[in-house]
Design an enzyme around this catalytic site. Structure first.
Site, PDB file in Angstrom:
ATOM      1  N   SER A  64       0.792  -1.237   0.000  1.00 49.33           N
ATOM      2  CA  SER A  64       0.000   0.000   0.000  1.00 49.33           C
ATOM      3  C   SER A  64       0.823   1.284   0.000  1.00 49.33           C
ATOM      4  O   SER A  64       0.255   2.365  -0.119  1.00 49.33           O
ATOM      5  CB  SER A  64      -0.973  -0.001   1.175  1.00 49.33           C
ATOM      6  N   LYS A  67       0.032   3.513  -2.847  1.00 53.00           N
ATOM      7  CA  LYS A  67      -1.069   4.481  -2.832  1.00 53.00           C
ATOM      8  C   LYS A  67      -0.595   5.921  -2.619  1.00 53.00           C
ATOM      9  O   LYS A  67      -1.291   6.866  -2.984  1.00 53.00           O
ATOM     10  CB  LYS A  67      -2.105   4.063  -1.794  1.00 53.00           C
ATOM     11  N   SER A 120      -7.092   2.133   2.976  1.00 58.21           N
ATOM     12  CA  SER A 120      -6.393   1.329   1.973  1.00 58.21           C
ATOM     13  C   SER A 120      -7.345   0.679   0.970  1.00 58.21           C
ATOM     14  O   SER A 120      -7.168  -0.481   0.592  1.00 58.21           O
ATOM     15  CB  SER A 120      -5.531   0.267   2.671  1.00 58.21           C
TER      16      SER A 120
END
Length: 175
Positions: A64, A67, A120
């Site tokens: 993640s 991101k 997330s």
């Protein structure tokens, strides 16, 4: 009395100039710093000097952390109040049962960013990518161009969410 004071003051100054004084500085950076991660880095943000590094140029799946790059590319290419429509691909191109979003739902770019960064949400990452570039693949190309412009040398992005892919990796140095 005044003469004695001046004499002692001068004597003190003379002795302080000729007497060596030890400076007790902080110890040097230790040679061995155990960290549990396979790779890590501590850098001086102003100079880019690496203060500590372990496997800093080794490629790892970023998960993640991806991101953050997705958010950067989105923010540079959209306004926060634009509306994003979730496509079938954005919703169902992730692990099964992980979505509370349905194809056709709409959220603002700002709300998608919150969802992506705070919980997330892979579906939000996919929807944002499609909103900006038309497809997650085209968006990954934008991510790679941005990474190159930032000086990243050991990174390649294949999707906006961080799901494992052999062509999706970053190094501690690049992060």
């Amino acid at each position: 009395m005044k003469r004695i004071f001046h004499f002692l003051l001068c004597l003190t100054l003379v002795f302080s100039l000729i007497t060596p004084i030890n400076a007790y500085a902080e110890a040097t950076w230790p040679d061995y710093v155990p960290i549990q991660a396979e790779g890590g880095i501590v850098m001086d943000a102003d100079t880019g000097t690496v203060l500590y590094g372990k496997n800093i140029h080794t490629a790892y799946y970023p998960a993640s952390i991806t991101k953050i790059m997705t958010a950067l590319v989105v923010i540079e290419n959209c306004s926060l109040d634009e509306m994003v429509t979730f496509s079938h691909n954005a919703v169902y191109n992730v692990e099964a049962g992980s979505s509370s979003v349905v194809a056709g739902d709409q959220l603002s770019v700002e709300d998608c960013l919150y969802s992506m960064l705070l919980v997330s949400c892979n579906q939000a990452a996919n929807a944002l990518a499609e909103h900006v570039a038309g497809s997650t693949e085209a968006f990954a190309e934008m991510m790679n161009a941005k990474a190159a412009s930032l000086g990243c040398q050991d990174s390649h992005f294949a999707n906006p969410s961080g799901l494992n892919n052999p062509d999706h990796y970053v190094s501690a140095y690049d992060m």
